[in-house]
Enzyme design. Sequence first.
Site, mmCIF file in Angstrom:
data_model
loop_
_atom_site.group_PDB
_atom_site.id
_atom_site.type_symbol
_atom_site.label_atom_id
_atom_site.label_comp_id
_atom_site.label_asym_id
_atom_site.label_seq_id
_atom_site.Cartn_x
_atom_site.Cartn_y
_atom_site.Cartn_z
ATOM 1 N N ARG A 115 0.834 -1.203 0.000
ATOM 2 C CA ARG A 115 0.000 0.000 0.000
ATOM 3 C C ARG A 115 0.864 1.247 0.000
ATOM 4 N NH1 ARG A 115 -4.253 -1.321 4.807
ATOM 5 N NH2 ARG A 115 -2.470 -2.439 5.671
ATOM 6 N N ASP B 137 0.325 5.416 0.474
ATOM 7 C CA ASP B 137 -0.697 6.306 1.015
ATOM 8 C C ASP B 137 -1.085 7.387 0.017
ATOM 9 O OD1 ASP B 137 -0.667 4.940 3.445
ATOM 10 O OD2 ASP B 137 1.018 6.134 4.176
ATOM 11 N N ARG C 76 8.649 8.218 5.983
ATOM 12 C CA ARG C 76 8.372 9.634 6.235
ATOM 13 C C ARG C 76 8.828 10.059 7.630
ATOM 14 N NH1 ARG C 76 2.173 9.788 4.712
ATOM 15 N NH2 ARG C 76 2.347 11.889 5.589
#
Length: 249
Positions: free
Chosen positions: A51, A53, A200
């Site tokens: 996945r 985002d 991140r």
Amino acid sequence: MGNRLKLVVAYDGAPFAGWQSQKNGNAVQDFLERAFRNILGHSVRVHGAGRTDSGVHALAQIAHADLPDRSLSAARWPAALNASLPPALRVLRCTWASATFHARFDAHGKIYRYRIWNDRILPPLEVGRAWLVPPPLTFDIMKEEAQAFLGLHDFSSFAANRGTPVEDTCRTIDRVNVRRSGHAISVEIGGDGFLYKMVRLMVGALVRVGHDPSCRGEIEKRLQFPERSPATARLVAPAAGLILVRVRY
């Protein structure tokens, strides 16, 4: 061998609600599945390597889908799918894969790249492609501190809560390259897996120490003692600067 089609997919993450299918139908997976349905006349499930985002980009996301037959050659599938996809999403290549191949479970790791624009003004062509971080950033310290991420560590202090518990928060990072070209700083990170928002948060920690050299050693401490990591040390870089570069198999 069955009729399992392997896809290499690239996308600008800005218009999409991430990779995973959403109720609003605006995820990358939703668009790909609609494109297949337009061609085949029925639904097929598209499985991705992982996945990404909302706002995160991909140069080479990997996916697979099981098709009823091979009436269309693998070489013709990209053009057929792209005809039903928005310009920000493209299937770059397709090949037939083994019936046992799985885009997610066969992946051995991923490589991500994060782009920082270290200046007071973000050029228009960098909008949605980089995180604007005004100066000063001490690049040499960022590069030095990034080496602390290498190896096997508990990255729980570099992960966000997705809502479901993760049993194993240990990951192995084998690549951390920090480069600078003019105002652009790129951080390329490769590893066997990544927790939710892990890259991140790693980049956020590098920017934090780049801004404030007194934070040197903080990354190493957070890896050694994740349970003691203060909330004030967690800076999450925006999604727009993150790119999935490659999935390893």
